[in-house]
Motif scaffolding. Sequence first.
Motif, PDB file in Angstrom:
ATOM      1  N   LYS A 285       0.834  -1.205   0.000  1.00  0.00           N
ATOM      2  CA  LYS A 285       0.000   0.000   0.000  1.00  0.00           C
ATOM      3  C   LYS A 285       0.869   1.256   0.000  1.00  0.00           C
ATOM      4  N   GLN A 286       2.004   1.203   0.691  1.00  0.00           N
ATOM      5  CA  GLN A 286       2.912   2.353   0.733  1.00  0.00           C
ATOM      6  C   GLN A 286       3.543   2.623  -0.631  1.00  0.00           C
ATOM      7  N   PHE A 287       3.545   1.603  -1.495  1.00  0.00           N
ATOM      8  CA  PHE A 287       4.076   1.772  -2.848  1.00  0.00           C
ATOM      9  C   PHE A 287       2.964   2.027  -3.875  1.00  0.00           C
ATOM     10  N   GLN A 288       1.787   2.428  -3.365  1.00  0.00           N
ATOM     11  CA  GLN A 288       0.647   2.808  -4.207  1.00  0.00           C
ATOM     12  C   GLN A 288       0.127   1.663  -5.085  1.00  0.00           C
ATOM     13  N   ILE A 289       0.211   0.453  -4.590  1.00  0.00           N
ATOM     14  CA  ILE A 289      -0.387  -0.677  -5.299  1.00  0.00           C
ATOM     15  C   ILE A 289      -1.877  -0.704  -4.944  1.00  0.00           C
TER      16      ILE A 289
ATOM     17  N   LEU B  61      -3.294 -10.300  -3.653  1.00  0.00           N
ATOM     18  CA  LEU B  61      -3.818  -9.903  -4.956  1.00  0.00           C
ATOM     19  C   LEU B  61      -3.957  -8.392  -5.046  1.00  0.00           C
ATOM     20  N   SER B  62      -3.863  -7.898  -6.279  1.00  0.00           N
ATOM     21  CA  SER B  62      -4.303  -6.539  -6.603  1.00  0.00           C
ATOM     22  C   SER B  62      -5.483  -6.718  -7.539  1.00  0.00           C
TER      23      SER B  62
ATOM     24  N   SER C 270       5.343  -3.568 -10.942  1.00  0.00           N
ATOM     25  CA  SER C 270       5.715  -2.720 -12.074  1.00  0.00           C
ATOM     26  C   SER C 270       4.606  -2.601 -13.104  1.00  0.00           C
ATOM     27  N   LEU C 271       3.961  -3.721 -13.424  1.00  0.00           N
ATOM     28  CA  LEU C 271       2.857  -3.695 -14.385  1.00  0.00           C
ATOM     29  C   LEU C 271       1.692  -2.854 -13.872  1.00  0.00           C
ATOM     30  N   LEU C 272       1.435  -2.937 -12.577  1.00  0.00           N
ATOM     31  CA  LEU C 272       0.301  -2.229 -11.996  1.00  0.00           C
ATOM     32  C   LEU C 272       0.557  -0.737 -11.841  1.00  0.00           C
TER      33      LEU C 272
ATOM     34  N   TYR D  63      10.747  -0.748  -9.579  1.00  0.00           N
ATOM     35  CA  TYR D  63      10.931  -0.614  -8.134  1.00  0.00           C
ATOM     36  C   TYR D  63      12.311  -1.106  -7.701  1.00  0.00           C
ATOM     37  N   ASP D  64      12.829  -0.505  -6.644  1.00  0.00           N
ATOM     38  CA  ASP D  64      14.050  -0.947  -5.993  1.00  0.00           C
ATOM     39  C   ASP D  64      13.681  -2.094  -5.053  1.00  0.00           C
TER      40      ASP D  64
END
Length: 243
Positions: free
Chosen positions: A87-91, A103-104, A149-151, A156-157
Amino acid sequence: MYIIKLDAIDSTNSHLRAMTSIKPPKDFTVVVTEHQTDGRGQMGTNWQTEKGKNLTASVFKKLNGFKVECQFYISMVVSLSICKALKQFQIPKLHIKWPNDILSADRKLCGILIENVIKHNQFQGSILGFGLNVNQKQFDELPQASSMSLLAGRIYDKDEVLSNILEQLQLYFRLLDSQEYDTIKSEYEALLFRKGKPSTFRTTDNKTFTGIIKGVTDIGKLKVLTEDDIIKTFDLKEVTLLY
């Protein structure tokens, strides 16, 4: 925290288990690899990953004296930790597909494999393995898989992602140490994939039925409201959610 980085290995869980058989590692010992050649998932499945693109890691957590009957709370804690980090990575649209796939929306991002170390019916610790799709773009013959990355449309690091997950694991295990079982279970059930929605399930004898996921029991069985208005509970090997 002690992090062991390896270029390639058969399985991070197997590596930690071998270490544990000799001497219990330090609390929060982490094994992470660029390429896992024989990754394992739930119920003996294989975890496929492209070299260098994803995060494949296992964490040893000491749990001396932990109650064996409460072991599903470990699975809940790991699932919640990864969701909170993502969530912190905006997924977006994060869910936990019972028991612990991340899941997303309806695309699988992460698989989790937890192997508990129990001797003489006493908890020694737990090996928390996870494979997270980070920067991989192609998933041949895996139509329900996706990656961060796709989402999100960016690279990402992986070290940063791992650091965030480890931070959340420490926070949630503190909750577990404080026996905040109701808080953990409430958060877990709030993220359950298709909770409260009519869903189709398949049994081990290949029969299907419709029901509504209501939550989980303390030992991790899925609670489903069936068409005859009865709440039934199912173990992992007894039913599969179709989606």
